[in-house]
Design an enzyme around this catalytic site. Structure first.
Site, PDB file in Angstrom:
ATOM      1  N   CYS A 324     -12.801 -34.818 -10.933  1.00  0.00           N
ATOM      2  CA  CYS A 324     -11.749 -33.920 -11.432  1.00  0.00           C
ATOM      3  C   CYS A 324     -10.484 -34.662 -11.847  1.00  0.00           C
ATOM      4  O   CYS A 324      -9.961 -34.464 -12.958  1.00  0.00           O
ATOM      5  CB  CYS A 324     -11.437 -32.849 -10.385  1.00  0.00           C
ATOM      6  SG  CYS A 324     -10.746 -33.477  -8.829  1.00  0.00           S
ATOM      7  N   HIS A 372      -8.631 -30.686  -5.606  1.00  0.00           N
ATOM      8  CA  HIS A 372      -9.233 -30.444  -6.919  1.00  0.00           C
ATOM      9  C   HIS A 372      -8.145 -30.126  -7.942  1.00  0.00           C
ATOM     10  O   HIS A 372      -7.071 -29.631  -7.589  1.00  0.00           O
ATOM     11  CB  HIS A 372     -10.233 -29.289  -6.855  1.00  0.00           C
ATOM     12  CG  HIS A 372     -11.096 -29.177  -8.079  1.00  0.00           C
ATOM     13  ND1 HIS A 372     -12.108 -30.072  -8.357  1.00  0.00           N
ATOM     14  CD2 HIS A 372     -11.076 -28.305  -9.121  1.00  0.00           C
ATOM     15  CE1 HIS A 372     -12.675 -29.742  -9.510  1.00  0.00           C
ATOM     16  NE2 HIS A 372     -12.060 -28.676  -9.993  1.00  0.00           N
ATOM     17  N   HIS A 384     -12.388 -28.378 -16.464  1.00  0.00           N
ATOM     18  CA  HIS A 384     -12.382 -29.256 -15.286  1.00  0.00           C
ATOM     19  C   HIS A 384     -13.772 -29.819 -15.027  1.00  0.00           C
ATOM     20  O   HIS A 384     -14.772 -29.339 -15.567  1.00  0.00           O
ATOM     21  CB  HIS A 384     -11.871 -28.505 -14.055  1.00  0.00           C
ATOM     22  CG  HIS A 384     -12.821 -27.455 -13.533  1.00  0.00           C
ATOM     23  ND1 HIS A 384     -13.026 -27.219 -12.200  1.00  0.00           N
ATOM     24  CD2 HIS A 384     -13.625 -26.562 -14.183  1.00  0.00           C
ATOM     25  CE1 HIS A 384     -13.885 -26.235 -12.040  1.00  0.00           C
ATOM     26  NE2 HIS A 384     -14.267 -25.820 -13.224  1.00  0.00           N
TER      27      HIS A 384
END
Length: 409
Positions: A324, A372, A384
């Site tokens: 990420c 994240h 993402h």
């Protein structure tokens, strides 16, 4: 007296059936024992509900994401530390060469002194053929002594500096070793969490997997609905803002006209000139700033869209795969902005913004441990790199609990 012969008939041996009876008894006992054990054994542990499995797997992926950020931080620190160590070792090598040069110079002076024999100055004066030559030689020797002293001082300086750098290099090597230990530990932690998650999923039956997929679809639909609500709210706010700005502009223009009419021709010209550029400059500066960020965000999103479909790989930062924070770092690099490697450091960059004020290009962070991150693309959606086993994709920002958001530039 003679022994009388026995008239009793010899007994016939009869085979006993005791072993058979014993075997039957043992068999019956075994059956009874097994029955008793079965009756008293603890009942088998019930399988967890599919909802619990989903929560457990999601939690394991979150923990793996957090461990991935630890790995990324340790890897970045290891790379920086390795560069520092290499620089220090190179510096130590150069200083060692200077020490050797100073040592050779001192050796030459020592050899010269040994050849002259170290005769006292008075004896040298009386033994000299020419007194003037003695005084000339004496001056030369004085300068030679100064050079010797300077050589000794240089040697000591270089030796002290080299010793200091050598100590720094040793400390940096020790720090590098610790960082690499952390790196290995983080890597193992990630692998353990992912293995546990895969093990849970592997135990599911086909029916359970179908139910799990249905739960995921339901969760995705709910997140998408929230994203659509945000998009509608943002669109309404944008319309209201545009209408308000248009009304304010119209009011300013009308005020400027009235002011110009009341002040007369000469004054009107002067007042109009002063007011108009001032208002124009303020608007242009704001638009310029917004336009600059919008231009950068466009580059960021263009890059991010081009990565859609590439696999998530923990610790990866492109170009074939990403985690990420690796994706967000690479995307913003395309816009000329350097972001740190981890989510924990990226969240500290730029300006914090509320979810309702998000603009395309902003970074949205998730979970309480900030493990994240995704790139906001507008309309409540983001791009993402989700998790192991998934590819880079567009998804609602409400698919995970939001921690906060930042505008990097």
């Amino acid at each position: 007296m003679p022994v009388l012969a026995s008239h009793r008939k010899p007994r016939t041996k009869v085979r006993t059936t005791t072993p058979a009876v014993g075997f039957t008894t043992a068999a019956l006992a075994s059956v009874t024992l097994l029955s008793t054990q079965s009756a008293t054994a603890a009942p088998a542990e019930p399988k967890p509900a599919i909802e619990d499995v989903q929560k457990k797997v999601d939690e394991l992926y979150r923990q793996a994401g957090s461990a991935t950020q630890q790995y990324n931080r340790a890897k970045a620190a290891s790379t920086a530390q390795r560069t520092k160590v290499d620089t220090l070792l190179s510096d130590v090598a150069q200083r060692t060469e200077k020490i050797n040069e100073a040592r050779r110079e001192l050796g030459a002076f020592a050899a010269e002194q040994y050849r002259t024999g170290g005769i006292a100055p008075t004896a040298t004066f009386f033994l000299a053929d020419d007194p003037q030559a003695y005084f000339d030689q004496s001056r030369l020797m004085s300068r030679s002594t100064e050079r010797q002293q300077k050589a000794v001082d240089d040697f000591r300086t270089q030796q002290a500096a080299a010793s200091k750098k050598r100590t720094e290099a040793v400390q940096s090597l020790e720090s590098l070793t610790e960082t690499q230990t952390t790196l290995r530990s983080s890597k193992q932690k990630v692998q353990n969490k992912l293995t546990e998650a895969r093990s849970l999923l592997a135990k599911l039956t086909a029916e359970e997997k179908a139910r799990l997929a249905e739960l995921e679809r339901k969760k995705e639909a709910e997140a998408k609905e929230k994203a659509e609500k945000l998009a509608r709210r943002q669109a309404a706010e944008a319309r209201e803002r545009e209408e308000r700005e248009a009304a304010e502009k119209k009011a300013r223009e009308e005020a400027a006209k009235e002011s110009g009419g009341d002040s007369g021709s000469g004054s009107g010209s002067g007042t109009g000139t002063g007011t108009s550029p001032g208002a124009g400059t303020g608007t242009d500066t704001g638009s310029g700033a917004d336009g600059s960020y919008a231009a950068k965000a466009e580059k960021v999103l263009a890059f991010a869209r081009a990565q859609i479909g590439k696999p998530y790989v923990w610790g990866a930062s492109g170009p074939a795969s990403y985690d990420c924070s690796g994706l967000t770092q690479a995307a913003w690099r395309e816009a000329g902005v350097t972001l740190p490697r981890t989510t924990w450091d990226q969240v500290k960059v730029g300006t914090r913004v509320a979810t309702s004020d998000l603009q395309p290009g902003d970074l949205v962070f998730f979970y309480d441990d900030i493990s994240h991150v995704g790139i906001y693309k507008g309309d409540g959606m983001m791009i993402h790199a989700p998790k192991p086993g998934a590819n880079v994709r567009e998804e609602s920002i409400y698919s995970m609990p939001i921690y906060g958001s930042v505008r990097p530039a």
